[in-house]
Design a protein around this motif. Structure first.
Motif, mmCIF file in Angstrom:
data_model
loop_
_atom_site.group_PDB
_atom_site.id
_atom_site.type_symbol
_atom_site.label_atom_id
_atom_site.label_comp_id
_atom_site.label_asym_id
_atom_site.label_seq_id
_atom_site.Cartn_x
_atom_site.Cartn_y
_atom_site.Cartn_z
ATOM 1 N N SER A 131 -6.015 -1.416 -6.503
ATOM 2 C CA SER A 131 -6.703 -0.124 -6.548
ATOM 3 C C SER A 131 -5.670 0.952 -6.822
ATOM 4 O O SER A 131 -4.512 0.838 -6.420
ATOM 5 C CB SER A 131 -7.440 0.157 -5.236
ATOM 6 O OG SER A 131 -6.529 0.276 -4.161
ATOM 7 N N GLY A 132 -6.100 1.977 -7.547
ATOM 8 C CA GLY A 132 -5.201 3.078 -7.859
ATOM 9 C C GLY A 132 -4.382 2.827 -9.105
ATOM 10 O O GLY A 132 -4.568 1.848 -9.831
ATOM 11 N N THR A 133 -3.452 3.756 -9.368
ATOM 12 C CA THR A 133 -2.633 3.684 -10.574
ATOM 13 C C THR A 133 -1.157 3.779 -10.204
ATOM 14 O O THR A 133 -0.785 4.388 -9.206
ATOM 15 C CB THR A 133 -2.985 4.810 -11.570
ATOM 16 O OG1 THR A 133 -2.834 6.076 -10.904
ATOM 17 C CG2 THR A 133 -4.411 4.673 -12.072
ATOM 18 N N GLN A 190 -10.881 1.605 -8.658
ATOM 19 C CA GLN A 190 -10.902 2.000 -7.248
ATOM 20 C C GLN A 190 -10.940 0.792 -6.327
ATOM 21 O O GLN A 190 -10.443 0.838 -5.196
ATOM 22 C CB GLN A 190 -12.089 2.920 -6.967
ATOM 23 C CG GLN A 190 -11.964 4.284 -7.620
ATOM 24 C CD GLN A 190 -13.076 5.225 -7.195
ATOM 25 O OE1 GLN A 190 -14.117 4.807 -6.694
ATOM 26 N NE2 GLN A 190 -12.847 6.516 -7.389
ATOM 27 N N GLN A 195 1.089 5.566 -0.701
ATOM 28 C CA GLN A 195 0.396 6.831 -0.889
ATOM 29 C C GLN A 195 0.884 7.472 -2.183
ATOM 30 O O GLN A 195 1.980 7.182 -2.663
ATOM 31 C CB GLN A 195 0.639 7.764 0.292
ATOM 32 C CG GLN A 195 0.032 7.268 1.587
ATOM 33 C CD GLN A 195 0.215 8.252 2.721
ATOM 34 O OE1 GLN A 195 1.145 9.064 2.720
ATOM 35 N NE2 GLN A 195 -0.671 8.198 3.704
ATOM 36 N N ALA A 196 0.049 8.337 -2.755
ATOM 37 C CA ALA A 196 0.427 9.004 -4.000
ATOM 38 C C ALA A 196 1.788 9.670 -3.859
ATOM 39 O O ALA A 196 2.051 10.391 -2.895
ATOM 40 C CB ALA A 196 -0.636 10.044 -4.371
ATOM 41 N N ALA A 223 3.605 5.319 -7.049
ATOM 42 C CA ALA A 223 2.149 5.476 -6.971
ATOM 43 C C ALA A 223 1.774 6.852 -7.531
ATOM 44 O O ALA A 223 2.209 7.875 -7.002
ATOM 45 C CB ALA A 223 1.684 5.342 -5.535
ATOM 46 N N THR A 247 0.857 -1.182 0.000
ATOM 47 C CA THR A 247 0.000 0.000 0.000
ATOM 48 C C THR A 247 0.896 1.235 0.000
ATOM 49 O O THR A 247 1.714 1.413 0.914
ATOM 50 C CB THR A 247 -0.926 0.004 1.227
ATOM 51 O OG1 THR A 247 -1.743 -1.171 1.210
ATOM 52 C CG2 THR A 247 -1.824 1.237 1.208
ATOM 53 N N THR A 252 -1.465 7.653 -7.840
ATOM 54 C CA THR A 252 -2.563 7.930 -6.903
ATOM 55 C C THR A 252 -2.292 7.036 -5.697
ATOM 56 O O THR A 252 -1.345 6.251 -5.705
ATOM 57 C CB THR A 252 -3.936 7.570 -7.492
ATOM 58 O OG1 THR A 252 -4.029 6.135 -7.637
ATOM 59 C CG2 THR A 252 -4.157 8.228 -8.848
ATOM 60 N N ASP A 253 -3.110 7.127 -4.671
ATOM 61 C CA ASP A 253 -3.008 6.122 -3.612
ATOM 62 C C ASP A 253 -3.140 4.758 -4.271
ATOM 63 O O ASP A 253 -4.007 4.548 -5.140
ATOM 64 C CB ASP A 253 -4.097 6.322 -2.566
ATOM 65 C CG ASP A 253 -3.859 7.569 -1.709
ATOM 66 O OD1 ASP A 253 -2.761 8.158 -1.805
ATOM 67 O OD2 ASP A 253 -4.773 7.947 -0.960
ATOM 68 N N LEU A 254 -2.296 3.826 -3.874
ATOM 69 C CA LEU A 254 -2.135 2.588 -4.627
ATOM 70 C C LEU A 254 -2.072 1.383 -3.700
ATOM 71 O O LEU A 254 -1.417 1.412 -2.664
ATOM 72 C CB LEU A 254 -0.832 2.655 -5.439
ATOM 73 C CG LEU A 254 -0.407 1.400 -6.207
ATOM 74 C CD1 LEU A 254 -1.334 1.140 -7.390
ATOM 75 C CD2 LEU A 254 1.045 1.556 -6.690
#
Length: 279
Positions: free
Chosen positions: A52-54, A70, A32-33, A92, A30, A94-96
């Motif tokens: 989730s995220g990119t 998402q 963060q952006a 990341a 996990t 985005t948040d990933l």
């Protein structure tokens, strides 16, 4: 070798030493952006699947953008295959949340990005054993050992059915280590039931699984059922010693014939229930 077991949400990365086997490693990170993760050169090939995220991935002078959903219930997954001897940086955008599977390799193939446009909206089974499958890395994929598959099972349905195993390297069956990483559409209250059993080993595991749990299957017949009203996802990773890539499975002979009724039952009308891309 370890017995089949389920690790409750909160586990971290799993290496062969942790699992008591030889090939499959698995982790979920996990970020963060803006955060980055470095994947070192360590004799392994890898498969990266954003949950989730990119993400932006840079390796060997190339860059790839992948992800965009998402949750795993919003669309089919991307998968970036990184071969042996590839150092990579995952950033990341985005948040990933990203799953990374690995296995030892001996041949260096080319990197491959698999997008939802590259896979089928595949439906398997019939009746209340219907499920949706996204085959990211099958035996014809240009890799050494890794196989990666996403499976969605509507609430109340059975998955990985009839029960089957990948235990012995013989005609009609391949020896493969296997993990299931579970997510529920309702992560707080959702659940499913996993069974892994082996009559020849006098072993039978029947256990409730919840969002974020991880199953290790070194051997044994296995099948899963989603609780009524609770849609289930699992990310399935397999790797083994065979020199030829294969997913041959041996079905439980006591239950193999149950699939004979599937053509008359048809596919569950709720399927497909995961779109190719998020709407």
């Amino acid at each position: 070798m370890t017995e089949p077991k389920i690790l409750a949400n909160g586990w971290e990365s799993i290496t062969p030493a942790d699992a008591g086997w030889t090939y499959v490693s698995f982790a979920v990170h996990t970020l963060q952006a803006g955060d980055s993760l470095t994947l070192p050169i360590d004799g392994q090939e890898r498969a990266l699947v954003p949950l989730s995220g990119t993400a932006d991935v840079a390796a060997d002078g190339q860059r790839w953008q992948l992800g965009g959903r998402q949750t795993v219930f919003d669309g089919l997954g991307h998968c970036l295959y990184l071969p042996l001897d590839t150092e990579a940086t995952v950033t990341a955008t985005t948040d990933l949340e990203i799953a990374i599977a690995a296995a030892p390799a001996t041949t260096k193939h080319a990197p491959v990005l698999v997008t939802p446009d590259d896979t089928d909206l595949e439906l398997r089974g019939g009746g209340n054993a219907s499920r949706q499958v996204n085959s990211l890395m099958l035996p014809d994929f240009p890799a050494d050992r890794l196989h990666v598959i996403e499976v969605w099972t509507p609430g109340g349905n059975w998955s990985s059915y009839p029960p089957h195993k990948h235990e012995h390297d013989r005609d009609g069956e391949a020896e493969l280590e296997e993990t299931y990483y579970y997510r529920l559409r309702d992560p707080r209250d959702g659940w499913a039931v996993q069974r892994v059993y082996s009559p020849e080993r006098d072993f039978d595991l029947v256990q409730t699984v919840r969002d974020g749990d991880l199953l290790l299957i070194p051997w044994g017949y296995h099948t899963t059922v989603a609780a009524h009203g609770h849609d289930l996802y699992y990310l399935n990773v397999l790797a083994g010693p065979a020199s030829k890539r294969t997913l041959q499975a041996f079905q439980d002979p006591c239950l193999k014939a149950t699939q004979d009724a599937w053509p008359d039952a048809g596919i569950d009308s709720r399927l497909p229930f995961i779109p190719r891309y998020p709407s």
